[in-house]
Structures are given as C-alpha cells and as structure tokens.
Write a protein that holds these residues in place. Structure first.
Motif, PDB file in Angstrom:
ATOM      1  N   PRO A 179      15.133   4.727   2.113  1.00  0.00           N
ATOM      2  CA  PRO A 179      13.674   4.884   2.060  1.00  0.00           C
ATOM      3  C   PRO A 179      13.193   5.293   0.670  1.00  0.00           C
ATOM      4  CG  PRO A 179      14.589   6.045   3.943  1.00  0.00           C
ATOM      5  CD  PRO A 179      15.749   5.636   3.087  1.00  0.00           C
ATOM      6  N   ILE A 180      11.941   5.017   0.412  1.00  0.00           N
ATOM      7  CA  ILE A 180      11.366   5.292  -0.894  1.00  0.00           C
ATOM      8  C   ILE A 180      10.279   6.358  -0.796  1.00  0.00           C
ATOM      9  CG2 ILE A 180      11.803   3.038  -1.913  1.00  0.00           C
ATOM     10  CD1 ILE A 180       9.018   2.197  -1.006  1.00  0.00           C
ATOM     11  N   THR A 181      10.017   6.983  -1.924  1.00  0.00           N
ATOM     12  CA  THR A 181       8.862   7.856  -2.062  1.00  0.00           C
ATOM     13  C   THR A 181       7.930   7.207  -3.074  1.00  0.00           C
ATOM     14  OG1 THR A 181      10.131   9.846  -1.596  1.00  0.00           O
ATOM     15  CG2 THR A 181       8.087  10.144  -2.791  1.00  0.00           C
ATOM     16  N   THR A 182       6.648   7.219  -2.759  1.00  0.00           N
ATOM     17  CA  THR A 182       5.686   6.573  -3.644  1.00  0.00           C
ATOM     18  C   THR A 182       4.653   7.600  -4.083  1.00  0.00           C
ATOM     19  OG1 THR A 182       5.936   4.578  -2.323  1.00  0.00           O
ATOM     20  CG2 THR A 182       4.062   4.643  -3.821  1.00  0.00           C
TER      21      THR A 182
ATOM     22  N   TYR B 143       4.409   5.467  -9.093  1.00  0.00           N
ATOM     23  CA  TYR B 143       5.799   5.892  -9.224  1.00  0.00           C
ATOM     24  C   TYR B 143       6.486   5.599  -7.897  1.00  0.00           C
ATOM     25  CZ  TYR B 143       9.167   8.752 -11.836  1.00  0.00           C
ATOM     26  OH  TYR B 143      10.233   9.185 -12.584  1.00  0.00           O
TER      27      TYR B 143
ATOM     28  N   SER C 104      10.224   5.905  -6.045  1.00  0.00           N
ATOM     29  CA  SER C 104      11.560   6.389  -6.308  1.00  0.00           C
ATOM     30  C   SER C 104      12.464   6.223  -5.106  1.00  0.00           C
ATOM     31  CB  SER C 104      11.444   7.829  -6.813  1.00  0.00           C
ATOM     32  OG  SER C 104      12.089   8.697  -5.973  1.00  0.00           O
TER      33      SER C 104
ATOM     34  N   SER D  82       2.627  -6.588   5.731  1.00  0.00           N
ATOM     35  CA  SER D  82       3.230  -5.576   4.857  1.00  0.00           C
ATOM     36  C   SER D  82       3.989  -4.556   5.679  1.00  0.00           C
ATOM     37  CB  SER D  82       2.151  -4.861   4.041  1.00  0.00           C
ATOM     38  OG  SER D  82       1.589  -5.755   3.115  1.00  0.00           O
ATOM     39  N   ILE D  83       5.112  -4.115   5.153  1.00  0.00           N
ATOM     40  CA  ILE D  83       5.902  -3.087   5.834  1.00  0.00           C
ATOM     41  C   ILE D  83       6.144  -1.929   4.870  1.00  0.00           C
ATOM     42  CG2 ILE D  83       6.964  -4.684   7.457  1.00  0.00           C
ATOM     43  CD1 ILE D  83       9.483  -4.591   5.641  1.00  0.00           C
ATOM     44  N   ASN D  84       6.930  -0.985   5.290  1.00  0.00           N
ATOM     45  CA  ASN D  84       7.081   0.237   4.503  1.00  0.00           C
ATOM     46  C   ASN D  84       7.556   0.015   3.069  1.00  0.00           C
ATOM     47  OD1 ASN D  84       6.243   1.514   6.747  1.00  0.00           O
ATOM     48  ND2 ASN D  84       8.139   2.626   7.167  1.00  0.00           N
ATOM     49  N   ILE D  85       8.457  -0.955   2.867  1.00  0.00           N
ATOM     50  CA  ILE D  85       8.952  -1.196   1.514  1.00  0.00           C
ATOM     51  C   ILE D  85       7.833  -1.611   0.562  1.00  0.00           C
ATOM     52  CG2 ILE D  85      11.329  -1.834   2.164  1.00  0.00           C
ATOM     53  CD1 ILE D  85      10.458  -4.800   1.868  1.00  0.00           C
TER      54      ILE D  85
ATOM     55  N   THR E 238       4.904  -0.177   0.184  1.00  0.00           N
ATOM     56  CA  THR E 238       3.966   0.895  -0.134  1.00  0.00           C
ATOM     57  C   THR E 238       3.623   0.935  -1.624  1.00  0.00           C
ATOM     58  OG1 THR E 238       4.909   2.152   1.686  1.00  0.00           O
ATOM     59  CG2 THR E 238       3.551   3.377   0.142  1.00  0.00           C
TER      60      THR E 238
ATOM     61  N   LEU F   2       1.595  -2.204  -2.714  1.00  0.00           N
ATOM     62  CA  LEU F   2       0.211  -2.118  -2.239  1.00  0.00           C
ATOM     63  C   LEU F   2      -0.603  -1.192  -3.138  1.00  0.00           C
ATOM     64  CD1 LEU F   2       0.831  -1.850   1.616  1.00  0.00           C
ATOM     65  CD2 LEU F   2      -0.140  -3.815   0.395  1.00  0.00           C
ATOM     66  N   ALA F   3       0.023  -0.097  -3.555  1.00  0.00           N
ATOM     67  CA  ALA F   3      -0.663   0.836  -4.447  1.00  0.00           C
ATOM     68  C   ALA F   3      -0.958   0.160  -5.783  1.00  0.00           C
ATOM     69  CB  ALA F   3       0.191   2.079  -4.654  1.00  0.00           C
TER      70      ALA F   3
ATOM     71  N   VAL G   3       3.367   9.330  -0.909  1.00  0.00           N
ATOM     72  CA  VAL G   3       3.771   8.795   0.393  1.00  0.00           C
ATOM     73  C   VAL G   3       5.284   8.901   0.510  1.00  0.00           C
ATOM     74  CG1 VAL G   3       3.823   6.789   1.906  1.00  0.00           C
ATOM     75  CG2 VAL G   3       1.826   7.185   0.452  1.00  0.00           C
TER      76      VAL G   3
ATOM     77  N   TRP H  95       8.692   8.396   2.891  1.00  0.00           N
ATOM     78  CA  TRP H  95       9.233   7.662   4.034  1.00  0.00           C
ATOM     79  C   TRP H  95      10.146   8.619   4.775  1.00  0.00           C
ATOM     80  CZ3 TRP H  95      11.062   1.997   3.132  1.00  0.00           C
ATOM     81  CH2 TRP H  95      11.479   1.448   4.340  1.00  0.00           C
TER      82      TRP H  95
ATOM     83  N   PRO I  22       1.792   0.806   6.297  1.00  0.00           N
ATOM     84  CA  PRO I  22       1.426   1.284   4.958  1.00  0.00           C
ATOM     85  C   PRO I  22      -0.030   0.995   4.604  1.00  0.00           C
ATOM     86  CG  PRO I  22       2.886  -0.641   4.804  1.00  0.00           C
ATOM     87  CD  PRO I  22       2.860  -0.221   6.245  1.00  0.00           C
TER      88      PRO I  22
END
Ligand code: FES
Ligand SMILES: [Fe+2]
Lengths: 355, 89
Positions: free
Chosen positions: A177-180, A190, A192, A321-324, A326, A329-330, B32, B34, B56
């Motif tokens: 998973p990522i943090t945005t 950003y 990560s 769109s899915i979680n990856i 995020t 989209l930003a 955000v 996950w 999202p």
C-alpha cells in the motif's frame, strides 16, 4: 485552450545539448530555437523567421546571431532583426519573440506564458544531477502521447510489476500500500511506498551487488507540472536508516523525469538516473543506462498505444479508479487547477493591455 | 482480493493507524494512508479531521469539500492545527 498550464517553467533541454549549434524543439506548442552565446548564455527564440517563416533552427549561427537559411535575415539574441539582404533600413517590427531561459541542475528551463511573470525562484530543484557525489545517466524520448498519460504512468508505480517485470518490477511493488500527500499551496504530490522485505529486481541487484532480499523504498515527489523525482532507497532487508547521521548502509538512486508537453499529442520525456554508489564503475553506468532505456521504451510503447485509444474513444468515457490511483488523481487535480490559473492570469493580462 | 464492501464505509473503522510519517511540510497538506491489509483509505485533512473510504475519488471529494462538510465554521484562511488530532470519520 491548451491542456497544459501556462506561466510555468518546463525542461526544454539538457545543458549539454546546447553547444555550438542550433537546437529546434517545440515546447508547449511553441516552436523554439535554442543556442548558446560565446559568453555561455542560453538563448531561446521563436523558431520562425519573420520574413517567410523559415525555421531558424535549420539556419546558421554566426557571432551569436542567427542568419536565416532562406534569405539571410539576421537576428541577435534578443530576437531583433539586425540585418536584411540588400537593405539598409530594417523595419522596426522585424523581430522574433524571445523566451526567458535559466540553467539549473544541468537542465535548461524555459518559462512558458507571460514572460513578465517569469520567476526564477519557482524552478524546482534536483541538485544531484549536477553533484560530484552522484553519477548520472540520461536520455530523452519523444512520446506520441499527451503529457497527462506520462504523469499518470509515473504516479502509479504499481505498473512496474506488470509492464516492467524482470527489470524494475517485482510482486511487492503492486502489493504494498501507498501513502499519498498533497501540498495544495506548493502544488506537490508525494507518494510513498516502503517495502520492508522485497525481492531485488535485476535493475538493482546487478547495479548494487546485493543478493538476497531488500528493503525497497520509493518516495515520489511530483512538482507539477514538469518535474518528477523518485527517491529510491535500496538496502539489504532489515537495514533501516540510522536515527542520526548519514544513511550510508543503503544505496540511493534518484530517478528524475522532466515531463514536457510538446504538442497536444506529443511529449518530451527527459529521463535521468543518478546513483550515489560505484561512482566510477563504467560497467554499472553502462548497465543502468541500457536497462533504464529499455524500461523507458516499455513505457513509450504503452503510452503511444494509449494515446491512440484515448483519441479514438467517445466523449465522457468513464474510467475506473482504485486505491493505487490516489496519487495520480491528486496530480490530475492539481494540473486542472494550474491550467485554470494559467488561463486566468493570461486573461487578466490581456484585459489590462486591451484598448 | 477482498470486495470493497467488506471493509466499506458501512462499518466505519477508526483511523487507528499510527500517524503516518509526514513528508510534506506545507501549511495545507492532505494525507491519504492506505490501511494495511484492507482496501480502506484513510484521508487526513489539514484541518485535523479524518475520514475513510474505499473509493479514492469519493475520498478526494470529501477531503476537498473543506471547509463545508468537515471544517466546521472555518474559512479558507483558517490556520491549520499544528498537531492535527485524529478523530472518527
Ligand atoms: S524566410 Fe528567413 S529570410 Fe526569408
Ligand atoms: Fe514505467
């Protein structure tokens, strides 16, 4: 209205590309010609002779002036015409527009938009490109795809697992998973992804010599619209950065992209890979250059294909769109905002100068 | 892969992950995260409010609706909390 933001800096070239000759390049729909004066200053002028529009980039450079290859109109570095054939009198209106350029971190930046608004302080930095502590390989690929497709591609590294399997992709990239984060004021996204125990892809095992599993960190910093930084940290599994002092048990690779719209359906893809290890090892340099070029070409093929698909589709086609997504989209949101802001400022400037 | 509904907003979860590492230092940074081993995204507004969603796009919409939906009486010029408190969505 153009799909890219104006009143922004864009990477036009690598410093080393601008030497003795004339370089023609279309940036954000503007055909420009670049050259370097005897003093070392980079100049950017419109790539169209005022006489019959012959491309100045296909002309001749003489004493810091461009002599048009068609009938000899001659322009100085400000774009003013200083000589015309068989004429003493040169019309005052005979000039080609000049653009504001700056060199920083081995990149040539050009300000697209209202030249009065150019602000050097807004150029994003990538100091490793010009640092003795790093060795850099680089290249540029023209894409037959709109720049937003390249932004999407780079903001979602989970595609590494699929499109670049066997090079930089391993299963963990798509699975972690990522943090945005989004800084609305600075227009930075950003993303990560920190993998604690990951397979080492050949791209890194061959260049660092690590065999076995690794901690693999990917920290993406996108400075909209033009500069993309991927801070990549590779270390043997379990080796985390120390609380204090330099992170010297890890290998660092700075992957940098200049994302420059050329036309609505073409993009200049400037790619650079900088490393802080094996600095003088020619074999590593050669390996990273060849390998990264292969990876870039995998993206080029995919994006050129996507452009055709996108051009051919109906209005209002709905993507999923899915979680990856995020981060992507930003990035899109910020670009939409910047496009609107660029329009506004240009409109405001026009309103002031209108009679 | 689990279906989004399993962990969907119907059963709101507390944003009980440790505060994510802050990388950007700006005045108005949205974050955000996950949620590990789920399909849930946790959005943290710079005003200190948190919210969860599995979509999202919906999460961005919620975050950007600031201050109308979650910022109380704040206006755009509100100064963000120095230490945002994580609360239930
Ligand atoms: S087109 Fe350049 S001098 Fe005629
Ligand atoms: Fe790629």
């Amino acid at each position: 209205m153009p799909s890219w933001p104006v009143n922004q800096w864009y990477v036009a070239a690598y410093s080393e590309e601008i030497g003795d000759g004339l370089l023609g390049r279309t940036i954000c729909g503007e055909p420009l010609v670049f050259y370097r004066t005897g003093e070392g200053e980079v100049v950017a002028l419109a790539d169209r002779c005022v006489h019959r529009r012959y491309p100045l980039s296909l002309s001749h450079l003489k004493d810091d002036q461009i002599v048009c290859g068609y009938h000899g109109f001659t322009y100085d570095k400000t774009g003013a015409c200083v000589a015309a054939p068989a004429q003493k009198r040169i019309p005052r209106t005979a000039r080609v527009p000049a653009w504001t350029v700056r060199e920083q971190d081995s990149l040539v930046w050009v300000w697209i938009g209202d030249q009065e608004l150019a602000d050097e302080a807004l150029i994003p930095r990538a100091p490793w490109l010009d640092s003795p502590d790093y060795t850099v390989v680089r290249g540029m690929e023209p894409l037959k795809a709109r720049y937003s497709l390249l932004v999407d591609n780079l903001m979602d590294l989970s595609h590494e697992t699929y499109l670049h399997g066997g090079y930089i992709g391993t299963p963990e990239v798509a699975e972690t998973p990522i943090t945005t984060e989004v800084d609305e004021d600075a227009n930075v996204v950003y993303v990560s992804r920190h993998m604690d125990d990951a397979e080492c892809p050949p791209f890194y095992s061959k260049s660092t010599g690590i065999d076995g599993r690794i901690t693999r960190w990917q920290d993406v910093e996108y400075h909209a619209p033009c500069l993309y930084l991927l801070h990549s940290r590779i270390a043997p599994a379990g080796v985390l950065p120390p609380e204090e002092g330099p992170d010297d048990k890890a290998f660092h690779v700075e992957v940098t992209y200049g994302i420059t719209p050329s036309t609505e359906h073409e993009t200049l893809d400037f790619w650079m890979v900088s490393r802080d290890f094996a600095l003088d090892d020619e074999e590593v340099t050669e390996f990273l250059a060849t390998n990264n070029h292969t990876v870039v070409m995998q993206d080029v093929v995919a994006l050129d294909l996507l452009e055709k698909v996108v051009e051919g589709e109906k209005e209002n086609y709905q993507e999923l769109s899915i979680n990856i997504d995020t981060g992507a989209l930003a990035a899109r949101r910020i670009l939409t905002k910047l496009v609107a802001q660029g329009e506004e400022r240009t409109a405001a400037a026009k309103a002031v100068t209108a009679p | 892969m689990s279906s989004p509904n399993q962990a969907g907003p119907a059963a709101p979860m507390r944003a009980d992950l440790p505060a994510p590492t802050k990388m950007l230092k700006g005045r108005t940074v949205y974050r955000v995260v996950w949620k590990l081993n789920t399909d849930v995204l946790v959005g943290y507004c710079w005003c200190g409010t948190a919210h969860e969603d599995t979509d999202p796009i919906a999460l961005w919409e919620w975050l950007l609706a600031h201050p109308d939906t979650h910022g109380g009486g704040r206006t755009d010029s509100a100064v963000p909390d120095p230490e945002p408190e994580l609360v239930d969505a």
